[in-house]
Design a protein around this motif. Structure first.
Motif, PDB file in Angstrom:
ATOM      1  N   PRO A 122      -1.041  14.969  -4.374  1.00  0.00           N
ATOM      2  CA  PRO A 122      -1.886  13.838  -3.984  1.00  0.00           C
ATOM      3  C   PRO A 122      -2.306  13.940  -2.523  1.00  0.00           C
ATOM      4  O   PRO A 122      -1.606  14.533  -1.699  1.00  0.00           O
ATOM      5  N   SER A 165       0.833  -1.204   0.000  1.00  0.00           N
ATOM      6  CA  SER A 165       0.000   0.000   0.000  1.00  0.00           C
ATOM      7  C   SER A 165       0.868   1.255   0.000  1.00  0.00           C
ATOM      8  O   SER A 165       0.540   2.251  -0.655  1.00  0.00           O
ATOM      9  N   GLN A 173       2.347   1.709  -3.531  1.00  0.00           N
ATOM     10  CA  GLN A 173       1.342   2.246  -4.441  1.00  0.00           C
ATOM     11  C   GLN A 173       1.167   3.747  -4.233  1.00  0.00           C
ATOM     12  O   GLN A 173       0.998   4.507  -5.194  1.00  0.00           O
ATOM     13  N   ALA A 174       1.213   4.182  -2.969  1.00  0.00           N
ATOM     14  CA  ALA A 174       1.114   5.611  -2.672  1.00  0.00           C
ATOM     15  C   ALA A 174       2.320   6.366  -3.230  1.00  0.00           C
ATOM     16  O   ALA A 174       2.178   7.470  -3.765  1.00  0.00           O
ATOM     17  N   ASP A 183      -5.159   5.907  -1.319  1.00  0.00           N
ATOM     18  CA  ASP A 183      -5.147   7.068  -2.197  1.00  0.00           C
ATOM     19  C   ASP A 183      -6.507   7.755  -2.102  1.00  0.00           C
ATOM     20  O   ASP A 183      -7.533   7.177  -2.460  1.00  0.00           O
ATOM     21  N   TYR A 184      -6.517   8.991  -1.628  1.00  0.00           N
ATOM     22  CA  TYR A 184      -7.773   9.706  -1.385  1.00  0.00           C
ATOM     23  C   TYR A 184      -8.112  10.668  -2.516  1.00  0.00           C
ATOM     24  O   TYR A 184      -9.192  11.245  -2.545  1.00  0.00           O
ATOM     25  N   ARG A 220       1.906   6.810  -6.884  1.00  0.00           N
ATOM     26  CA  ARG A 220       0.948   7.882  -7.142  1.00  0.00           C
ATOM     27  C   ARG A 220       1.619   9.247  -6.996  1.00  0.00           C
ATOM     28  O   ARG A 220       1.431  10.147  -7.817  1.00  0.00           O
ATOM     29  N   ARG A 221       2.418   9.410  -5.940  1.00  0.00           N
ATOM     30  CA  ARG A 221       3.145  10.660  -5.741  1.00  0.00           C
ATOM     31  C   ARG A 221       4.085  10.934  -6.907  1.00  0.00           C
ATOM     32  O   ARG A 221       4.209  12.074  -7.371  1.00  0.00           O
ATOM     33  N   PHE A 231      -3.634  11.497   0.704  1.00  0.00           N
ATOM     34  CA  PHE A 231      -3.761  10.130   1.187  1.00  0.00           C
ATOM     35  C   PHE A 231      -4.460  10.134   2.548  1.00  0.00           C
ATOM     36  O   PHE A 231      -4.493  11.136   3.247  1.00  0.00           O
TER      37      PHE A 231
END
Length: 246
Positions: free
Chosen positions: A39, A10, A13-14, A64-65, A17-18, A41
């Motif tokens: 991003p 997790s 993955q964050a 991921d928010y 995304r960043r 989170f």
């Protein structure tokens, strides 16, 4: 995989995304009107099925928010085109979106289309008060000017006023084409509007900040990989010892 592997996954993955967001910011550092994104989170805590005490065996994951954009203004880029504008302060230009509807942009490249209407560099019609396009008569095409309040002035007087709409930034959704979708906006009056002509607003991306962020992301990913390898070694040693006991 055990729980620790899912937690690390997790996080990775964050980090990806960043990295995607930072890379997109850098790629658009020269895009007129582009707003830097960041991003967002949140932490997800899962309670284990079997616990010794109520607070035991809580596992924290990264979720991921979404993403938010930085609404701060970019620098003024001189173009020497009297029709180009930069919005001084909050707000967006209203344009006719591809496929219908209304979109919003900070990119102030403006030109006169063959139809006589004011359009953006991409050909979208600039909308005036009430959501109506602004048409320029042929005799005014070469002597057009835009006032600070957004009024488009021809040889015989005003032809319309460019609409500037403000939003709560949480209601703005990037379209990916230099424009935004927005809901709940309010069209500014002439007294509230301030346009600077002869140039456009540049991107608010800072290359040094984004590059530094990418280096931090790389180091965090390397740390995560090292932890994963350490846990894998521990599992192998545990299995080896259990095999010897058997």
């Amino acid at each position: 995989m055990d729980v620790s592997s899912y937690v690390l996954l997790s996080q990775e993955q964050a980090l990806r995304r960043r990295l995607d967001v930072a890379a997109n910011n850098l790629a658009n550092m020269n895009t007129v009107g582009f707003k830097r994104e960041a991003p967002v989170f949140r932490e997800f805590v899962k309670q284990g099925e079997t616990t010794v005490t109520p607070d035991a065996k809580k596992t924290s994951f990264v979720l991921d928010y979404g993403a938010v954009h930085d609404a701060s203004s970019g620098g003024f880029q001189v173009t020497e085109n009297p029709l180009d504008v930069m919005i001084e302060g909050p707000g967006y230009l209203s344009v006719e979106a591809p496929g219908g509807g209304t979109a919003y942009t900070r990119a102030g490249y403006i030109k006169i289309a063959q139809s006589g209407e004011l359009v953006t560099a991409g050909g979208q019609k600039i909308l005036g008060e009430g959501g109506q396009p602004i048409t320029v008569p042929p005799e005014s095409a070469g002597r057009l000017s835009i006032s600070p309040d957004g009024s488009v002035m021809g040889v015989d007087g005003p032809l319309g006023r460019i609409a500037v709409t403000v939003f709560d930034e949480k209601n703005m959704d990037p379209r990916g084409d230099g424009m935004f979708n927005g809901t709940g906006g309010r069209e500014l009056t002439a007294a509230e509007t301030s346009l600077k002509t002869g140039g456009v607003e540049g991107s608010n991306v800072n290359a040094i900040t984004e590059t530094t962020d990418m280096v931090e992301i790389l180091r965090a990913y390397q740390t995560s990989m090292n932890l994963n390898e350490s846990m894998s070694d521990l599992r192998k040693k545990a299995i080896d010892r259990l095999g010897r006991v058997g």
